[in-house]
Write an enzyme that holds these catalytic residues in place. Structure first.
Site, PDB file in Angstrom:
ATOM      1  N   ASP A  19       0.765  -1.298  -0.049  1.00 23.82           N
ATOM      2  CA  ASP A  19      -0.103  -0.021   0.042  1.00 23.82           C
ATOM      3  C   ASP A  19       0.642   1.216   0.150  1.00 23.82           C
ATOM      4  O   ASP A  19       0.502   2.269   0.614  1.00 23.82           O
ATOM      5  CB  ASP A  19      -0.900  -0.054   1.299  1.00 23.82           C
ATOM      6  CG  ASP A  19      -1.535  -1.308   1.375  1.00 23.82           C
ATOM      7  OD1 ASP A  19      -2.136  -1.641   0.339  1.00 23.82           O
ATOM      8  OD2 ASP A  19      -2.010  -1.721   2.675  1.00 23.82           O
ATOM      9  N   GLU A 220     -11.049  -0.309  -4.230  1.00 22.91           N
ATOM     10  CA  GLU A 220     -10.435   0.162  -2.814  1.00 22.91           C
ATOM     11  C   GLU A 220      -9.003   0.889  -3.331  1.00 22.91           C
ATOM     12  O   GLU A 220      -9.101   1.348  -4.376  1.00 22.91           O
ATOM     13  CB  GLU A 220      -9.948  -0.755  -1.819  1.00 22.91           C
ATOM     14  CG  GLU A 220      -9.101  -1.937  -2.381  1.00 22.91           C
ATOM     15  CD  GLU A 220      -8.754  -3.205  -1.429  1.00 22.91           C
ATOM     16  OE1 GLU A 220      -9.374  -3.223  -0.394  1.00 22.91           O
ATOM     17  OE2 GLU A 220      -7.804  -3.840  -1.924  1.00 22.91           O
TER      18      GLU A 220
END
Ligand code: FUB
Length: 481
Positions: A19, A220
């Site tokens: 991420d 997402e």
């Protein structure tokens, strides 16, 4: 002093940071990600750490230490919840604001610090002017995966949301929250109070029809950048392995689908598909950054046969004359600014392609991993041995590395272990004829063969053919005499 070469993953092999959101502050690039554990049982078991590198030496990463602990959030004194993907932004006051959610709690926390590496302390939760926390009330936007932009005019935008996929119908996470896609929420300059109500800017899969986002609806991983006056909103689509982008002239409306920037199985390039990717696929999340005039996309790969030990990788990207970003391929040399040198020792863990004889697949969908190779390490999490390698290459398994400059290379020496017997066939194309075949005997550690490829930019594919299995630790490229 010779500059260190940059490879993928760009951090040491013992570090598992998915991420990743890259930002340049001053003369260094910093990466903020969540923090997986080697052999973790779930996502993000470790506290947030930060790494940085000088903008002119992207292979020379420095560990900045733990910047924020999960127990610092007052909702989590016992550390029983883990912190998912963060983002950071520098406020108008010059301070650094770190946004995150505790797992799937659905509310957005903020920490603040005076430098890019903190120390960060808890600041509060995104709330309405009356103090009500966003995400706690019926109808609220479910808070997840922040992307934050402080615009040129000082206005602050938070991009947030989650678009449950077809297996998990809308609303089943926390009932009564909104999951229509990616939302933009304007915040006050205090970086935490809602100024303008959330607006949905990218639809999720149930709302994709007729929008232009078909097959690439929002799932997402919101990540926002403003480039030449245009807002680029990077996100992970419901296909999950890919980072896509949407563009608009406005921060909070009119986003249109742009394309796929990177897939952690190169799906969309050549003939790679979800069923037949060129590496073991899983979720993806990252962001773009401009470093010394070159733009890059940061993303992550999966290791160790599951989704809980992910590692950051990066690739250069380009914009065409219309501002579009063509999909980039995964390489072993992303931040290096060109192919890796044709001399020196390389870890096998920098392979950008990995597959068994029958191909690769989605880490969560492979039922029986016994025939598949995988990236792993010895020892426990964060022992800092940096000995990551490829385990279990059985007959027909391939590890691919892109790219090397092999003009002056004369020999290659393999570091292998395991009980495999047969040969390692090395070629410059996945299905190309081997340029060298190196016999492999069980137990042997170092095996070499001549490698003369008079080419400036070459891929190397290593295919094991034989019985048993080999562990591939690394190889040395030796200069021609
Ligand atoms: O790392 C935990 C979660 O996995 C992130 O919040 C999502 O974007 C996915 O990468």
């Amino acid at each position: 002093m010779m500059k260190k070469q940059a490879v993928n993953p760009y951090l040491p092999g013992y570090e598992y940071i998915p991420d990743g959101e890259p930002y340049v502050f001053g003369d260094r690039v910093y990466v903020y990600g969540s923090h997986d554990k080697f052999n973790g049982e779930v996502f993000c078991m470790n506290d947030y750490v930060c790494w940085s590198a000088p903008v002119d030496e992207l292979g020379n990463w420095r560990y900045e230490g733990v910047i924020y602990k999960k127990t610092q959030d007052p909702r989590n004194p016992d550390g029983s919840m883990y912190m998912y993907a963060p983002d950071i932004a520098q406020g108008r006051d010059g301070r650094y604001y770190l946004y995150y959610t505790l797992e799937m709690l659905g509310v957005m926390s903020v920490a603040v610090g005076d430098s890019p590496v903190g120390p960060f302390s808890y600041y509060g939760e995104i709330h309405y002017p009356d103090g009500t926390v966003v995400g706690e009330e019926k109808g609220d936007v479910y808070q997840f995966d922040p992307g934050v932009l402080v615009d040129d005019d000082g206005r602050v935008y938070l991009y947030t949301g989650f678009g449950p996929d077809i297996d998990r119908p809308e609303g089943t996470f926390i009932k009564g929250r909104s999951y229509a896609g990616c939302y933009c929420i304007e915040l006050e300059p205090d970086m935490i109070t809602v100024k303008e109500k959330p607006v949905c800017v990218i639809p999720q899969v149930f709302h994709e029809k007729g929008t232009g986002f078909e097959n690439h609806a929002f799932f997402e991983a919101s990540s926002i950048r403003k480039i030449n006056g245009i807002y680029y909103l990077v996100y992970s689509s419901f296909q999950s392995h890919e980072l896509c982008y949407a563009v608009s002239k406005y921060p909070n409306r009119d986003f249109t689908y742009g394309g796929t920037i990177v897939s952690n199985g190169d799906i969309g390039l050549e003939n790679w598909t979800m069923e037949k990717p060129d590496n073991y696929i899983g979720n993806n999340h990252g962001g773009m950054v401009e470093i010394n005039g070159q733009w890059y996309i940061f993303y992550h790969r999966q290791t160790n046969r599951h989704s809980y030990s992910r590692q950051g990788c990066a690739e250069p990207l380009s914009f065409d004359e219309n501002g579009r970003i063509p999909q980039v391929e995964m390489t072993s040399c992303g931040l290096n600014g060109g192919p890796l040198k044709g001399k020196g020792r390389y870890s096998a863990a920098i392979a950008c392609n990995l597959m068994s004889k029958d191909g690769a697949g989605h880490v969560a969908l492979i039922r029986d991993y016994s025939g598949h190779p995988y990236f792993t390490q010895t020892g426990a999490d964060r022992e800092e041995k940096d000995d990551q390698y490829i385990a279990n290459m059985q007959d027909g398994a391939v590890a691919g590395f892109k790219y090397f400059d092999l003009r002056d290379t004369g020999e290659i020496c393999l570091e292998l272990s395991g009980n495999g017997e047969g040969e390692m066939q090395i070629s410059t194309r996945l299905d190309g004829e081997p340029v060298v075949r190196i016999p492999v005997d069980a137990g042997k550690k170092h095996l070499s063969g001549k490698l003369t490829i008079p080419a400036g930019k070459t891929a190397l594919f290593f295919r094991f053919v034989g019985s048993g299995s080999v562990n591939f630790h690394g190889f040395e490229l030796i200069e021609r005499k």
